[in-house]
Scaffold this active site. Structure first.
Site, PDB file in Angstrom:
ATOM      1  N   ASP A  90       0.884  -1.107   0.040  1.00 50.23           N
ATOM      2  CA  ASP A  90      -0.006  -0.009   0.056  1.00 50.23           C
ATOM      3  C   ASP A  90       0.751   1.488  -0.114  1.00 50.23           C
ATOM      4  O   ASP A  90       0.417   2.474  -0.528  1.00 50.23           O
ATOM      5  CB  ASP A  90      -0.936  -0.013   1.180  1.00 50.23           C
ATOM      6  CG  ASP A  90      -0.205  -0.119   2.454  1.00 50.23           C
ATOM      7  OD1 ASP A  90       0.832  -0.285   2.630  1.00 50.23           O
ATOM      8  OD2 ASP A  90      -0.977  -0.312   3.582  1.00 50.23           O
ATOM      9  N   HIS A  91       2.038   1.165   0.208  1.00 47.05           N
ATOM     10  CA  HIS A  91       2.885   2.253   0.610  1.00 47.05           C
ATOM     11  C   HIS A  91       3.765   2.982  -0.676  1.00 47.05           C
ATOM     12  O   HIS A  91       4.356   4.073  -0.761  1.00 47.05           O
ATOM     13  CB  HIS A  91       3.801   2.213   1.468  1.00 47.05           C
ATOM     14  CG  HIS A  91       3.355   2.322   3.028  1.00 47.05           C
ATOM     15  ND1 HIS A  91       2.383   1.585   3.540  1.00 47.05           N
ATOM     16  CD2 HIS A  91       3.696   3.356   3.963  1.00 47.05           C
ATOM     17  CE1 HIS A  91       1.945   1.941   4.630  1.00 47.05           C
ATOM     18  NE2 HIS A  91       2.884   2.997   5.023  1.00 47.05           N
ATOM     19  N   ASP A 155       3.281  -1.525  11.544  1.00 44.31           N
ATOM     20  CA  ASP A 155       2.924   0.039  11.104  1.00 44.31           C
ATOM     21  C   ASP A 155       2.215   0.487  12.419  1.00 44.31           C
ATOM     22  O   ASP A 155       1.244  -0.147  13.257  1.00 44.31           O
ATOM     23  CB  ASP A 155       1.910  -0.150   9.976  1.00 44.31           C
ATOM     24  CG  ASP A 155       1.725   1.195   9.494  1.00 44.31           C
ATOM     25  OD1 ASP A 155       2.222   1.507   8.469  1.00 44.31           O
ATOM     26  OD2 ASP A 155       0.802   2.071   9.946  1.00 44.31           O
ATOM     27  N   ARG A 443      -1.883  12.074  10.002  1.00 46.01           N
ATOM     28  CA  ARG A 443      -0.654  12.923  10.301  1.00 46.01           C
ATOM     29  C   ARG A 443      -0.523  14.272   9.294  1.00 46.01           C
ATOM     30  O   ARG A 443      -1.162  14.235   8.383  1.00 46.01           O
ATOM     31  CB  ARG A 443       0.383  12.066  10.016  1.00 46.01           C
ATOM     32  CG  ARG A 443       0.510  10.720  10.988  1.00 46.01           C
ATOM     33  CD  ARG A 443       2.027  10.357  11.252  1.00 46.01           C
ATOM     34  NE  ARG A 443       1.824   9.239  12.331  1.00 46.01           N
ATOM     35  CZ  ARG A 443       2.367   7.994  12.416  1.00 46.01           C
ATOM     36  NH1 ARG A 443       2.861   7.839  11.251  1.00 46.01           N
ATOM     37  NH2 ARG A 443       2.053   7.232  13.681  1.00 46.01           N
ATOM     38  N   SER A 639       5.908   7.323  12.939  1.00 45.36           N
ATOM     39  CA  SER A 639       5.867   5.826  12.618  1.00 45.36           C
ATOM     40  C   SER A 639       6.536   4.742  13.263  1.00 45.36           C
ATOM     41  O   SER A 639       7.541   4.780  14.246  1.00 45.36           O
ATOM     42  CB  SER A 639       6.598   6.101  11.419  1.00 45.36           C
ATOM     43  OG  SER A 639       7.163   4.977  10.699  1.00 45.36           O
ATOM     44  N   ARG A 641       8.262   2.748  11.580  1.00 41.48           N
ATOM     45  CA  ARG A 641       9.745   2.259  10.754  1.00 41.48           C
ATOM     46  C   ARG A 641      10.945   2.001  11.596  1.00 41.48           C
ATOM     47  O   ARG A 641      11.503   2.945  12.232  1.00 41.48           O
ATOM     48  CB  ARG A 641      10.015   3.502   9.493  1.00 41.48           C
ATOM     49  CG  ARG A 641      10.361   4.586  10.181  1.00 41.48           C
ATOM     50  CD  ARG A 641      10.388   5.811   8.927  1.00 41.48           C
ATOM     51  NE  ARG A 641       8.956   6.084   8.746  1.00 41.48           N
ATOM     52  CZ  ARG A 641       8.698   7.081   8.133  1.00 41.48           C
ATOM     53  NH1 ARG A 641       9.562   8.127   7.731  1.00 41.48           N
ATOM     54  NH2 ARG A 641       7.353   7.547   7.846  1.00 41.48           N
TER      55      ARG A 641
HETATM   56  C1  MIC Z   1       3.031   6.496   8.503  1.00 41.50           C
HETATM   57  O1  MIC Z   1       2.077   6.595   8.627  1.00 41.50           O
HETATM   58  O2  MIC Z   1       3.986   7.286   9.030  1.00 41.50           O
HETATM   59  C2  MIC Z   1       3.688   5.068   7.946  1.00 41.50           C
HETATM   60  C3  MIC Z   1       4.082   5.423   6.771  1.00 41.50           C
HETATM   61  O3  MIC Z   1       2.695   4.143   7.689  1.00 41.50           O
HETATM   62  C4  MIC Z   1       4.576   4.320   9.102  1.00 41.50           C
HETATM   63  C5  MIC Z   1       5.188   3.064   8.654  1.00 41.50           C
HETATM   64  C6  MIC Z   1       6.412   3.378   7.726  1.00 41.50           C
HETATM   65  O4  MIC Z   1       7.055   4.330   7.907  1.00 41.50           O
HETATM   66  O5  MIC Z   1       6.635   2.539   6.864  1.00 41.50           O
HETATM   67  C7  MIC Z   1       3.648   4.262  10.308  1.00 41.50           C
HETATM   68  O6  MIC Z   1       3.035   4.804  10.770  1.00 41.50           O
HETATM   69  O7  MIC Z   1       4.310   3.198  11.086  1.00 41.50           O
HETATM   70 FE1  SF4 Z   2      -0.442   4.477   5.191  1.00 46.59          FE
HETATM   71 FE2  SF4 Z   2       0.429   5.375   7.180  1.00 46.59          FE
HETATM   72 FE3  SF4 Z   2      -0.898   6.989   5.752  1.00 46.59          FE
HETATM   73 FE4  SF4 Z   2      -2.031   4.839   7.264  1.00 46.59          FE
HETATM   74  S1  SF4 Z   2      -1.051   6.591   7.990  1.00 46.59           S
HETATM   75  S2  SF4 Z   2      -2.618   5.510   5.110  1.00 46.59           S
HETATM   76  S3  SF4 Z   2      -0.380   3.367   6.879  1.00 46.59           S
HETATM   77  S4  SF4 Z   2       0.996   6.158   5.368  1.00 46.59           S
END
Ligand code: MIC
Ligand code: SF4
Length: 750
Positions: A90-91, A155, A443, A639, A641
């Protein structure tokens, strides 16, 4: 617990716990206790202090974190995952022209990544949700979340499944690896916060505004170490997807998880989604899946903290910019816009992300657009929408919601994260130009969506977002402001009332899902040896048993330092499977407390100024045998990550010393062999100067609960001591010594 729960056994476990604690149990306690690993069961656990070992029913990974997770899993030598697991693509889908064109482009562009992930999934018995099938959290909610079950996911928004009564916790990839290897997952026993919802939402107020109210009360670190349990008559009145919006964004509070108590809406949702077996299963457990009476009669005996929210009093708000806990009521927003000098015109509106991309969310938007169209109005600004999953997409298509959206000029994006993670090929606004966007995401960190630090991103609900798109004005208040139609009529938009579930049922489409392969003989994992995006991992080196002496400070960060700043996304996302290449982004977004610069610092050995942190780190690794990082409050917010821990580790970080840490990031640091330390006296953060050398001594005697001694040497030769706390358990100290949790697993196996 899983599908195999034996009701009488579950009753017996819970009865023992009641006796042990001398009181009834909350929903959260029940779910945790039913998943507790042997050996942890006998004593009453102290929140914030004791560890609990748990056996989750399933794990899920998204493609940006699954790469390192699967590379680590390969190192364990396991034949197959021991719990049900899925990977979700999805990313990596760039939002550009819209739906199919973007999907095709992504499939070609990310071929080596999808090849790796699909072959690793097939090899290890993992379900694979290919690109276009949906955002992990939405897919999990629709297909896998089960009331009373427990899961972890790589995640941070994994708690989305809490909307269906599942305790779902966001973790780093290494945690997932352990669980897939059949080991229990350990975490600090959380504090429990009871959130009683009374009344019901009225008018334009939405689930988004409920979590905004929580963010207003608790802030971005107020949820650390806590599980929020939502209950009460107000909770029962919310649909599952409304509930999921709230539990999803519990991540923004820093919470370990958020969950709603099992209720009728969950039964309805499961049946509507065609998941009859899961619905029957949960229903059969309904007595167990209730809070014990004490939660009503004497909740203070069960919960460490209690909150009550009257849904009738919830007002529509926006969140932002730059931090999700900056909440402003829509009725006061216009004044804020003038005070801050933000533009009065909106530049774009985006609906989507894992928190607000359900059928009801799109229905709400379509309702507004249809009403506006009735007066000859269309959105005045680009309006981009991402349905959360192939199931949602197919359902809105069937129910002719899609037509309404397209007719109104909205751009439909692939069912994926898209602009929420910065996959937005934005061309309409110049970098550096001040502009305001409104999104339904969770976010709003600086530069997250379009890599433009001058973009002010505000979070809001789907209905309000649609209203804003039609008006085009940042200060628009749909409750009080009128619009002038092309027909000359002044009118006020009416608040949409989307159905809790689609009337005709949620479509059963599975997009490009490939179920776990039964016959895995001869399957190999495909890694392109020439790839700059993915490479096998090499284990981190073991600790050599010596104290860390005279280390320079790579950076002392000032203020909010999110994982987006430590290991930025955007153009770096493509290197998520290649630790050497992605490490070039080290701390690129961190603000240097000494200079105020972003992403660079002074080489304290040569005196060179303005050196990018990645280059500086390499220099210190070679010339000073490593370095430390100094962090401010809630270091590593955001995140899950683990790149934000693995890159620093790869580049030579020995310790991160912060005022406080965000939960997932602290766990990631520990797992990858970096000492995560906090100042005993928070004020000592201020004492660390740019040219200080830091020694961490007595590390051979590292013990749980015993602080670490730090010795600071000033440039002028003066010396002083620091007392540094840590939260390492015995096992986590072994991880540090072994170089990582993964190395320690190997050690055990041998
Ligand atoms: C996000 O919303 O910041 C992400 C991208 O989904 C991250 C995961 C990632 O950095 O791969 C998260 O929320 O954990
Ligand atoms: Fe994707 Fe993270 Fe955004 Fe959710 S918050 S849609 S998992 S990038």
């Amino acid at each position: 617990m899983g599908r195999s729960i034996d009701i009488s056994k579950a009753r017996a476990i819970l009865e023992k716990k009641r006796r042990l604690l001398g009181r009834g149990l909350s929903y959260t306690e029940k779910v945790l206790f039913l998943h507790e690993a042997k050996g942890y069961k006998k004593r009453a656990l102290i929140p914030g202090k004791d560890q609990i070992g748990l056996y989750p029913d399933r794990v899920a990974m998204q493609d940006a974190t699954a790469q390192l997770a699967m590379l680590q899993f390969m190192q364990t030598g396991m034949e197959k995952t021991q719990v049900e697991a899925t990977i979700h693509c999805d990313h990596f889908i760039m939002a550009s022209h819209g739906d199919l064109a973007d999907l095709e482009e992504a499939v070609a562009e990310n071929k080596e990544i999808y090849d790796f992930l699909s072959s690793a999934a097939a090899r290890y018995g993992i379900g694979f949700w290919g690109p276009g099938s949906g955002i992990m959290h939405q897919v999990v909610l629709e297909n896998y979340a089960v009331p009373g079950d427990l899961m972890i996911g790589s995640d941070s928004h994994t708690p989305n499944a809490g909307g269906l009564g599942m305790i779902a916790i966001g973790v780093g990839g290494a945690d997932v690896v352990e669980v897939m290897a059949g080991l229990p997952w350990e975490t600090v026993y959380p504090f429990l916060v009871g959130v009683k919802l009374i009344g019901s939402l009225t008018g334009w107020a939405s689930a988004k505004d409920v979590i905004f109210e929580m963010l207003r009360r608790f802030g971005v670190k107020g949820g650390t170490g806590r599980i929020f349990e939502y209950f009460g008559e107000g909770a029962e009145g919310l649909s599952v997807t409304q509930k999921a919006t709230i539990t999803n964004m519990g991540a923004e509070l820093g919470a370990t998880s958020s969950v709603f108590v099992y209720d009728r809406s969950m039964n309805d949702y499961l049946r509507n989604a065609g998941r009859i077996e899961d619905a029957d299963y949960a229903y059969a457990l309904r007595e167990i899946l209730k809070q014990d009476d004490v939660c009503e009669r004497g909740p203070e005996m069960v919960f460490n903290e209690l909150v009550e929210i009257d849904l009738n009093a919830i007002e529509i708000s926006h969140s932002g910019p730059f931090t999700p806990d900056r909440i402003t009521k829509v009725r006061e927003f216009n004044d804020l816009v003038s005070r801050e000098g933000w533009p009065g015109d909106i530049s774009a509106v985006l609906l989507g992300s894992c928190t607000n991309s359900s059928y009801s969310d799109l229905y709400a938007a379509a309702h507004i657009l249809e009403e506006a169209a009735g007066h000859g109005l269309k959105p005045k600004v680009p309006f981009l929408l991402s349905p959360g999953s192939a199931r949602v997409y197919e359902t809105i298509r069937r129910d002719e919601i899609l037509n309404k959206l397209i007719d109104a000029g909205a751009v439909i994006l692939t069912s994926a994260c898209g602009p929420c993670i910065g996959q937005w090929d934005r061309k309409d606004v110049r970098k550096g130009a001040l502009n305001c966007i409104f999104t339904t995401f969770n976010r709003n960190f600086k530069a997250r969506n379009d890599a433009n630090p001058e973009t002010r991103a505000f979070l809001t609900s789907p209905a309000v977002a649609a209203g804003l798109a039609v008006s085009g004005k940042t200060g628009f208040n749909p409750e009080t402001d009128t619009l002038k139609g092309a027909d000359g009529v002044e009118f006020r938009l009416s608040a949409p009332k989307p159905p809790p579930v689609p009337e005709g049922g949620l479509s059963s489409s599975k997009g490009s899902f490939i179920p776990p392969t039964k016959d895995r003989s001869g399957m190999t994992v495909r890694i392109d040896p020439g790839s700059e995006r993915i490479e096998p991992l090499r284990p981190f080196e073991r600790w050599d048993g010596r104290d860390f002496l005279d280390l320079p400070v790579l950076v002392k960060t000032r203020g909010k330092t999110t994982t987006d700043q430590i290991s930025p996304g955007g153009r770096w996302l493509r290197y998520r499977g290649h630790i050497r290449n992605i490490s070039e982004n080290l701390l690129e977004g961190a603000i240097n407390a000494y200079t105020g610069d972003t992403g660079s610092g002074t080489n304290v050995i040569t005196g060179e100024k303005g050196v990018r942190f990645a280059r500086l780190a390499r220099f210190y690794k070679e010339n000073a045998s490593g370095f430390v990082i100094i962090g401010d409050e809630n270091y590593g917010e955001g995140s899950s990550r683990e790149h934000a821990a693995m890159s620093p580790r790869f580049m030579g970080t020995k310790a991160v010393i912060a005022r406080t840490f965000a939960r997932i990031h602290e766990a990631n640091l520990k797992r990858h062999g970096i000492l995560a330390l906090t100042f005993r006296d928070r004020g000592e953060y201020d004492k660390i100067c740019e040219f200080d050398k830091i020694s961490l001594v007595g590390l051979k005697r590292l013990r749980p609960g015993r602080p670490v001694r730090g010795v600071i040497k000033r440039k002028d030769g003066s010396i002083f001591d620091l007392i540094l706390n840590h939260a390492l358990t015995r096992e986590q100290i072994d991880w540090f010594k072994a170089g990582s949790a993964l190395n320690n697993m190997d050690v055990k196996r041998r």
